[in-house]
Design a protein around this motif. Structure first.
Motif, PDB file in Angstrom:
ATOM      1  N   VAL A  39     -17.297  -2.196   0.391  1.00 63.07           N
ATOM      2  CA  VAL A  39     -15.988  -2.011   0.997  1.00 63.07           C
ATOM      3  C   VAL A  39     -16.118  -0.975   2.110  1.00 63.07           C
ATOM      4  N   SER A  40     -15.261  -1.097   3.090  1.00 60.83           N
ATOM      5  CA  SER A  40     -15.296  -0.193   4.240  1.00 60.83           C
ATOM      6  C   SER A  40     -14.275   0.914   4.076  1.00 60.83           C
ATOM      7  N   PHE A  41     -14.574   2.045   4.691  1.00 62.76           N
ATOM      8  CA  PHE A  41     -13.617   3.148   4.754  1.00 62.76           C
ATOM      9  C   PHE A  41     -13.706   3.768   6.136  1.00 62.76           C
ATOM     10  N   PHE A  45      -5.994  12.160  -3.947  1.00 67.84           N
ATOM     11  CA  PHE A  45      -6.525  12.425  -2.606  1.00 67.84           C
ATOM     12  C   PHE A  45      -7.545  11.326  -2.339  1.00 67.84           C
ATOM     13  N   ALA A  46      -7.074  10.112  -2.144  1.00 71.01           N
ATOM     14  CA  ALA A  46      -7.910   8.910  -2.237  1.00 71.01           C
ATOM     15  C   ALA A  46      -9.068   8.856  -1.247  1.00 71.01           C
ATOM     16  N   ASN A  50      -6.252   1.295   5.740  1.00 70.16           N
ATOM     17  CA  ASN A  50      -7.570   0.725   5.465  1.00 70.16           C
ATOM     18  C   ASN A  50      -7.687   0.303   3.999  1.00 70.16           C
ATOM     19  N   LEU A  51      -7.187   1.136   3.081  1.00 69.26           N
ATOM     20  CA  LEU A  51      -7.240   0.777   1.664  1.00 69.26           C
ATOM     21  C   LEU A  51      -6.428  -0.483   1.375  1.00 69.26           C
ATOM     22  N   LYS A  52      -5.304  -0.631   2.060  1.00 68.51           N
ATOM     23  CA  LYS A  52      -4.496  -1.853   1.913  1.00 68.51           C
ATOM     24  C   LYS A  52      -5.328  -3.076   2.300  1.00 68.51           C
ATOM     25  N   SER A  53      -6.061  -2.974   3.409  1.00 67.56           N
ATOM     26  CA  SER A  53      -6.922  -4.074   3.860  1.00 67.56           C
ATOM     27  C   SER A  53      -8.021  -4.371   2.843  1.00 67.56           C
ATOM     28  N   GLN A  54      -8.636  -3.320   2.292  1.00 69.28           N
ATOM     29  CA  GLN A  54      -9.717  -3.513   1.325  1.00 69.28           C
ATOM     30  C   GLN A  54      -9.198  -4.176   0.045  1.00 69.28           C
ATOM     31  N   LEU A  55      -8.024  -3.758  -0.401  1.00 70.77           N
ATOM     32  CA  LEU A  55      -7.422  -4.363  -1.595  1.00 70.77           C
ATOM     33  C   LEU A  55      -7.087  -5.838  -1.356  1.00 70.77           C
TER      34      LEU A  55
END
Length: 190
Positions: free
Chosen positions: A23-25, A59-60, A89-94
């Protein structure tokens, strides 16, 4: 920084449903993704407790901890970060992982914790920015405002030895280790 100019990093999910998926961050200031080796140790510690757990990631940052928990069977994850780009970005990864068991909140963790809990959590991840005096404040708010289920597990990362942290009196240090300059520990709230 414009939406398209954020540098990307990658991490690998170690175990569970999404094992070996990358996954990307985004490369945001102060973001320190928990290394694979540390995540593997942490989730070995949590193995008997993570399946079916309600998780809070305060603090993700990269989202490594909450994504790993969801991959290993956590029933839900409430994921907070103050940085809008991190949440986006987390929304996209999910979405890529086709996961609908997460709630994303773009807010300060300390502000979020100041209100009385509307839900209790079994596992909490606390990896705040260092040298900003946020860890102990967050721990006290978790304890004072009813955020923790009975016998909840709280994972912390800090630049200070766990024995020097002023934690709530009903928390017991379960495990601790050091990786580089980071101390990581797991606490059991009673």
């Amino acid at each position: 920084m414009s939406k398209g100019s954020a540098k990307q990093g990658q991490l690998r999910i170690i175990g569970g449903e999404w094992r070996s998926r990358k996954v990307s961050f985004i490369d945001a200031e102060g973001l320190r993704p928990t290394p694979d080796r540390v995540r593997e140790t942490l989730f070995n510690w949590l193995a008997p407790y993570i399946e079916g757990a309600a998780v809070l990631d305060l603090f993700a940052g990269s989202g490594a901890l909450s994504l790993e928990a969801l991959s290993r069977g956590a029933v839900s994850a409430t994921i907070l970060d103050i940085n809008h780009q991190v949440i986006s970005n987390l929304k996209s990864q999910l979405q890529i992982l086709n996961c609908q068991r997460a709630t994303l909140i773009n807010q300060s963790a300390l502000l979020f914790l100041q209100k009385q809990a509307t839900k209790q959590f079994d596992v909490v991840f606390l990896d705040p920015p260092f040298r900003k005096d946020m860890l102990q404040q967050a721990c006290q708010l978790l304890a004072d405002n009813g955020w923790l289920a009975n016998k909840a597990w709280v994972y912390t990362e800090s630049e200070i030895m766990p024995s020097q942290l002023l934690m709530p009196t009903n928390w017991q240090l379960y495990r601790e280790k050091k990786a580089g300059q980071v101390y990581y520990s797991l606490w059991l709230s009673q």
